[in-house]
Motif scaffolding. Structure first.
Motif, mmCIF file in Angstrom:
data_model
loop_
_atom_site.group_PDB
_atom_site.id
_atom_site.type_symbol
_atom_site.label_atom_id
_atom_site.label_comp_id
_atom_site.label_asym_id
_atom_site.label_seq_id
_atom_site.Cartn_x
_atom_site.Cartn_y
_atom_site.Cartn_z
ATOM 1 N N THR A 189 -2.097 -12.377 1.871
ATOM 2 C CA THR A 189 -3.163 -13.385 1.981
ATOM 3 C C THR A 189 -2.548 -14.761 1.804
ATOM 4 O OG1 THR A 189 -3.670 -13.222 -0.371
ATOM 5 C CG2 THR A 189 -5.094 -11.984 1.124
ATOM 6 N N GLU A 216 0.882 -1.170 0.000
ATOM 7 C CA GLU A 216 0.000 0.000 0.000
ATOM 8 C C GLU A 216 0.918 1.217 0.000
ATOM 9 O OE1 GLU A 216 -3.181 -0.474 2.873
ATOM 10 O OE2 GLU A 216 -3.117 1.681 3.239
ATOM 11 N N HIS A 275 0.271 -6.010 2.553
ATOM 12 C CA HIS A 275 -0.883 -6.898 2.745
ATOM 13 C C HIS A 275 -0.457 -8.301 2.347
ATOM 14 C CE1 HIS A 275 -4.116 -3.737 3.130
ATOM 15 N NE2 HIS A 275 -3.068 -3.028 2.732
ATOM 16 N N HIS A 305 -6.467 -12.666 5.428
ATOM 17 C CA HIS A 305 -5.898 -11.374 5.007
ATOM 18 C C HIS A 305 -5.226 -10.694 6.197
ATOM 19 C CE1 HIS A 305 -6.633 -6.955 3.653
ATOM 20 N NE2 HIS A 305 -5.391 -7.317 3.458
ATOM 21 N N ARG A 306 -3.965 -10.380 5.999
ATOM 22 C CA ARG A 306 -3.199 -9.745 7.058
ATOM 23 C C ARG A 306 -2.658 -8.400 6.561
ATOM 24 N NH1 ARG A 306 2.837 -11.719 8.793
ATOM 25 N NH2 ARG A 306 2.878 -10.917 10.896
ATOM 26 N N VAL A 307 -2.588 -7.431 7.465
ATOM 27 C CA VAL A 307 -1.973 -6.138 7.152
ATOM 28 C C VAL A 307 -0.763 -5.960 8.066
ATOM 29 C CG1 VAL A 307 -2.298 -3.653 6.961
ATOM 30 C CG2 VAL A 307 -4.236 -5.188 6.571
#
Lengths: 285, 337
Positions: free
Chosen positions: A113, A99, A111, A120-122
């Protein structure tokens, strides 16, 4: 002379700014697993009762030996994905994308996945703090990352209770995760350190490899829970202490002494190999 | 959870009554200790209230004994539980940061003073538009199961004062399985869970926001306090957990969806409830098995049937220890035989 000093100054400034940004490595892309000794976990799963190499506490061992795979027949448990400390170690390719803050062109977050249930991880890279103790825990937890040279160090808290291996050993909601992301050409290595004051006496340290795989794509992975076995409300799958008949299979089939099958911190270290040999030689079960 | 013995509770109530007369600010300064801290220092620990957004118009305020749920909207403010008496002014300040509207409703999930103590301070600051008979009442309405009213208004111990001042008693009670309210355009259900933590437990289900406030029927940080003297029972407690699990619907991957405000600890979802339900059920089953094998309470405690969960929910000191929890479960099950 003046011009030269100005140029030197500009170059130095550029080196500082550019150097900082340049130290970051592109971690984005589709990554396929490279399977090594982690085959059982990345494939069909470890055997019942195999806790070898896990630094389980007494509480961790009791929890593991009480575990029953009948748990997965309970609808509310059926759609649980792997938590972030196990997900990369489990069966999953992954996608990573960034991002970007447009005006500054800084990468503010990564991000991630995993194919397994498309979690989904940030990973926040903008310096924000971790949330309060009252914030919900999630499967992926709350992650912040920091570059140290060309390595990304990621700290994760607020993780839902999960597991260090998917045959019973648990990781409590007090656990945390530290990861080191290192890219060498088209191979990505993540070394992860799981800590848990409840179920582990020492951290669980693992390294996992991925190969850049641009042709790989995730498919959808919807999960809808349903009743598979009609049970009374409130059924909880577990074995009473000392009454789990399944945990003996692994050690009997492979001739592993019970003490070694139960893991423990001592079994993490090279010296344990000699002790294990001695136990086997002495015919210990 | 209540963090006080009956004797201390009565003394504490008397202190609260006295101090309410001289002002809430004095209450906070003069209250000798938060309940449950038997060897507490002269001053209460510094209060650190933390507000978290749950979903939509629902917030949780943590740090004041029991968690407080706040629903805000055009009609006014509804809160679920009111924390300790000595923290009520600080709680009001925190609520006012969320909404300047009047407080119409307080809902009490059960009678313990870490959930009802603030009633007497907060209710008079509100306003309740009641029925034709009531008109506009110059205070918030306080809703609870009728057994809450019985317990907070009953004298206990040697000091003949009720648990909390009359100003804080529930003004609206129900005795049926559930009670419906509509406030801020949101249907709200108070659902009675009989003989669980106490005999007057309610969960509060905000149906539009899809949030459930459980009171002490679920905690993320401690074993269930089974208040046997007030009708609490381990099997009723587990039944209540199962009913709340039935009410909750997760979103994807057993996460999110219906959000749960626990009595103590963090905001949770169905999975967290499952983890807790599983743990408490497993411990109950182990103790039941030990009783069936003829083991005494001392033998059961020595066998540590909760060993694998003590690091998460257990305590070796304070108001509710692991030893007390195991004894409560043992005694409940023994009586049921």
């Amino acid at each position: 002379m003046y011009f030269t000093r100005l140029t030197r100054g500009a170059l130095a400034a550029l080196a500082l700014v550019g150097g900082s940004a340049h130290a970051q490595v592109d971690l984005t892309g589709m990554w396929g697993q490279l399977v090594h000794s982690d085959g059982p976990d990345r494939g069909v799963g470890p055997d019942y009762g195999d806790y070898t190499g896990l630094p389980l506490s007494a509480a961790g061992l009791l929890r593991a030996e009480s575990w029953s795979d009948q748990k997965w027949t309970v609808p509310e448990h059926q759609c649980e994905p792997h938590p972030i400390d196990y997900a990369p170690w489990g069966p999953a390719g992954m996608r990573v994308w960034s991002e970007v803050d447009h005006p500054t062109q800084r990468i503010t977050a990564l991000h991630q996945t995993f194919q397994w249930m498309i979690t989904h991880r940030v990973i926040y890279l903008d310096g924000r703090p971790h949330p309060s103790q009252y914030t919900p825990h999630t499967w992926m937890g709350f992650s912040t990352g920091k570059w140290i040279g060309d390595k990304l160090v990621v700290n994760t808290t607020h993780i839902k209770e999960g597991w260090t291996r998917r045959n019973g050993p648990a990781r409590s909601d007090k656990g945390s995760l530290t990861e080191f992301w290192m890219r060498h050409d088209n191979v990505l290595t993540i070394t992860s350190i799981t800590e848990d004051p409840v179920y582990l006496t020492e951290p669980v340290v693992r390294s996992m490899n991925w190969q850049l795989d641009p042709g790989y794509q995730h498919g959808p992975y919807p999960c809808s829970a349903r009743v598979e076995i009609d049970r009374p409300q409130g059924f909880v799958a577990h074995f009473l202490p000392g009454q789990n008949p399944l945990i003996a299979e692994f050690r009997k089939n492979l001739g592993v002494p019970i003490e070694a099958a139960q893991g423990g911190a001592e079994s993490l270290y090279p010296e344990y190999e000699q002790k294990l040999k001695a136990m086997i030689k002495a015919g210990k079960k | 959870m209540v963090q006080v013995s009956l004797k201390r509770r009565t003394v504490a109530s008397a202190v609260v009554l006295t101090l309410l007369a001289v002002g809430a600010a004095a209450v906070q300064a003069a209250q000798p200790a938060r309940r449950g801290q038997a060897a507490a220092p002269a001053a209460a620990p510094p209060l650190e209230l933390v507000t978290e957004h749950v979903r939509g118009n629902i917030y949780m305020i943590g740090g004041d004994g029991g968690n407080v749920t706040v629903q805000i909207g055009d009609e006014g403010v509804l809160i679920v539980d009111s924390g300790f008496a000595q923290n009520a002014q600080a709680l009001l300040v925190e609520i006012r940061k969320l909404s300047k509207e009047k407080i119409d409703y307080i809902v009490n999930t059960h009678y313990h003073p870490d959930h009802t103590g603030g009633n007497a301070v907060i209710a008079p600051t509100g306003e309740f538009v009641g029925n034709v008979r009531v008109g506009v009442a110059p205070r918030a309405a306080i809703w609870a199961h009728e057994n809450v009213l019985t317990r907070v208004s009953t004298s206990t111990g040697s000091v003949k004062e009720p648990l909390i001042p009359a100003q804080g008693w529930p003004s609206e009670t129900y005795f049926t399985a559930s009670q419906e309210l509509v406030f801020n355009d949101e249907p709200i259900q108070l659902i009675h869970m009989p003989n669980a933590h106490t005999d007057g437990d309610s969960v509060v289900f905000f149906r539009r926001a899809d949030v459930i406030a459980t009171g002490d029927l679920f905690n993320t940080t401690m074993y269930p306090y089974i208040d046997a003297a007030a009708g609490g029972n381990i099997n009723g407690y587990i039944d209540a957990l199962n009913r709340i699990i039935d009410l909750a619907i997760p979103a994807a991957n057993e996460e999110g969806g219906t959000m749960i405000v626990s009595g103590h600890g963090r905001i949770a979802d169905e999975y967290d409830l499952l983890v807790y339900r599983d743990a408490i059920t497993i411990i109950r089953d182990r103790i039941a098995d030990m009783i069936a094998r003829g083991m005494t309470l001392e033998q059961v405690q020595a066998a540590r049937p909760s060993l694998d969960y003590d690091g998460i929910y257990g305590a070796t000191s304070g108001f509710w220890t692991t030893t007390q929890f195991v004894a409560a479960v043992y005694n409940n099950l023994k009586q049921a035989k």
